[in-house]
Design an enzyme around this catalytic site. Structure first.
Site, PDB file in Angstrom:
ATOM      1  CD  GLU A  29       1.885  -0.806  10.864  1.00 18.06           C
ATOM      2  OE1 GLU A  29       0.688  -0.984  11.172  1.00 18.06           O
ATOM      3  OE2 GLU A  29       2.248  -0.343   9.781  1.00 18.06           O
ATOM      4  CG  ASN A  49      -0.419  -0.031   2.503  1.00 17.51           C
ATOM      5  OD1 ASN A  49       0.729  -0.451   2.678  1.00 17.51           O
ATOM      6  ND2 ASN A  49      -1.161   0.398   3.499  1.00 17.51           N
ATOM      7  CB  CYS A  57      -2.255   0.271   8.427  1.00 15.33           C
ATOM      8  SG  CYS A  57      -0.802   1.331   8.481  1.00 15.33           S
TER       9      CYS A  57
HETATM   10  O1  LIG Z   1      -0.474   1.873   6.054  1.00 14.44           O
HETATM   11  C1  LIG Z   1       0.244   2.504   6.872  1.00 14.44           C
HETATM   12  C2  LIG Z   1       1.342   3.387   6.458  1.00 14.44           C
HETATM   13  C3  LIG Z   1       0.962   4.823   6.454  1.00 14.44           C
HETATM   14  C4  LIG Z   1       1.996   5.680   5.787  1.00 14.44           C
HETATM   15  C5  LIG Z   1       1.655   7.144   5.765  1.00 14.44           C
HETATM   16  O2  LIG Z   1       0.576   7.539   6.203  1.00 14.44           O
HETATM   17  O3  LIG Z   1       2.516   7.921   5.330  1.00 14.44           O
END
Ligand SMILES: O=CCCCC(=O)O
Length: 455
Positions: free
Chosen positions: A229, A132, A263
């Protein structure tokens, strides 16, 4: 020859076939990483920091090019892909500037200099990372792992093999010795089996709960250190004295950034009833203003989801909510176009038995639920298997801080939304994970904290 297909989510078409590493090649990589560690851990910290700085500079110079690669391979809109690369550069600078201080031996207590605490690297860290944030997820671990004198072997998501290989190239271009950072193109099963290999000393995992649980079992069985995580279902709490304009303005990107595939995104909007109507109206307006379409267009806010499988899960969660009485204020949903386009959905009249409340929604769906009291808001926010982040909105600082202290999460944003930062520990409680990334806390996760007593 076995390959992994790199697919463009905007078109659903294969961009390229990437050859997988054979068992023999992987064994050579493990050996190489163990050999390199013996040298790397002895390099002067200033030399390592210089390489971290070089790395940051290459990212900054080429952020357009790497942003385009991210957009092509996982569909993140260019507007967010380029800042993802820039954020990685800033994070490398942070560890280059702070690693020396973090590594300094500390006296065990004031004046007792003959009892010292030393920080020493562990060796090869196996990183298993998701698609992601294809650069951030890898580099936010790599920066502090390598700064401490460890080496890293990456198993990236099979959705982003081209990003995975490009990251390895950048390390070489920055001047890191071969073997300090290596990308393996293997499947998940193969990567898990590496946890038992002698060369692997620790595991840094980011991903879903089920896979994380498997990694934790294997790591514990083999007595290897691990940091997990995992997912989140972050509450975004609007108390009755909140600045509604700001809450709605920030709430929209907090939910829909990265097409909802984050996340630490806001995933449950919990609003006190006095402000429910006004907040909902403004949130819907903000959602309808989002530009949906080609992620390469610099104006686009919402691009494709990564794959059809993810859309199917989301569709099931929305169907479940509507069948139990939720109202689709913005119906959104699957779009009749090529690729994996899913238009943002806003649901009101949500109840706590719906899947959008009990499960993580990894896509552009925003459920809004109304509560009568602050206590009910806290209780509902904590009524989740997850505990990654949370956001609290109130114009009274003490009240917001009181609520923040009641929330069972690893991070809280007061009148702001949560996002990882190099100087703040990042991670969750409950089913959102164990251990921390980033800051000195993340840095120390992969160090042997050695007590030295001198007589
Ligand atoms: O999915 C979690 C990572 C988040 C990274 C961000 O918000 O920069």
């Amino acid at each position: 020859m076995t390959t992994i297909s790199s697919i463009n989510p905007t078109t659903g078409k294969v961009i390229s076939e990437v050859e997988m590493h054979t068992d023999e090649q992987v064994s050579r990589m493990l050996k190489k990483s163990a050999e390199t560690f013996r040298e790397w851990k002895r390099t002067d910290v200033s030399e390592r920091n210089e390489l971290l700085k070089n790395f940051a500079e290459i990212l900054r110079k080429n952020k357009g090019k790497y942003g385009k690669l991210i957009t092509t391979e996982m569909g993140k809109v260019m507007k967010q892909a380029v800042p993802e690369v820039a954020k990685c550069a800033a994070m490398f600078d942070y560890f280059a500037d702070n690693a020396e201080k973090m590594l300094e031996p500390e006296p065990a207590e004031e004046g007792a200099c003959d009892q010292m605490i030393h920080y020493e690297p562990m060796g090869t860290v196996l990183a298993i990372k998701p698609w992601n944030f294809p650069f951030w997820q890898v580099l936010s671990a790599a920066a502090h792992v390598l700064a401490g004198g460890n080496v890293m072997l990456l198993k990236h998501s099979s959705y982003v093999p081209l990003c995975a290989l490009e990251i390895e190239n950048i390390f070489l271009e920055a001047g890191f010795p071969e073997g300090v950072f290596q990308t393996m193109i293997v499947d998940g099963k193969n990567a898990s089996s590496l946890i038992s290999r002698d060369e692997v000393k620790a595991v840094s995992f980011t991903g879903g709960y089920d896979a994380g649980q498997k990694v934790a079992e294997l790591a514990a069985h083999n007595m290897k250190k691990f940091v997990l995580e995992l997912g989140g279902s972050d509450p975004f709490i609007i108390l009755d004295d909140a600045n509604v304009d700001m809450a709605a303005k920030v709430g929209v990107p907090s939910r829909f950034i990265n097409t909802g595939q984050t996340c630490i995104a806001a995933k449950r909007f919990i609003v006190m009833e006095e402000l429910a109507e006004e907040f909902t109206e403004k949130f819907v307006e903000g959602t309808l203003n989002l530009q949906i379409g080609d992620p390469m267009d610099p104006e686009t806010d919402i691009g494709p989801m990564v794959r059809n499988e993810q859309m199917l899960v989301l569709e099931d969660q929305v169907k479940d909510a509507i069948s139990k009485g939720a109202q689709p204020l913005v119906p959104g949903g699957r779009m009749a176009s090529q690729g994996f386009m899913y238009s943002p959905t806003v649901l009101s009249g949500v109840t706590r038995d719906m899947k959008v409340m009990t499960e993580e929604t990894f896509g552009p769906v925003a459920p809004i639920i109304t509560v009568k009291t602050e206590e009910e808001a806290i209780e509902l926010a904590n009524d989740s298997e997850f505990g990654l982040g949370a956001s609290v909105w109130s114009q009274e600082r003490d009240r917001a801080m009181r609520v923040a202290s009641e929330l069972e999460t690893g991070m809280v944003g007061v009148n702001s939304f949560c996002t990882p930062q190099a100087c703040l520990p990042f991670g969750g409680v409950k089913k959102s994970g164990m251990g921390r990334e980033l800051s000195k806390h993340g840095f120390l996760e992969f160090m042997n904290i050695k007590s030295v007593k001198i007589m």
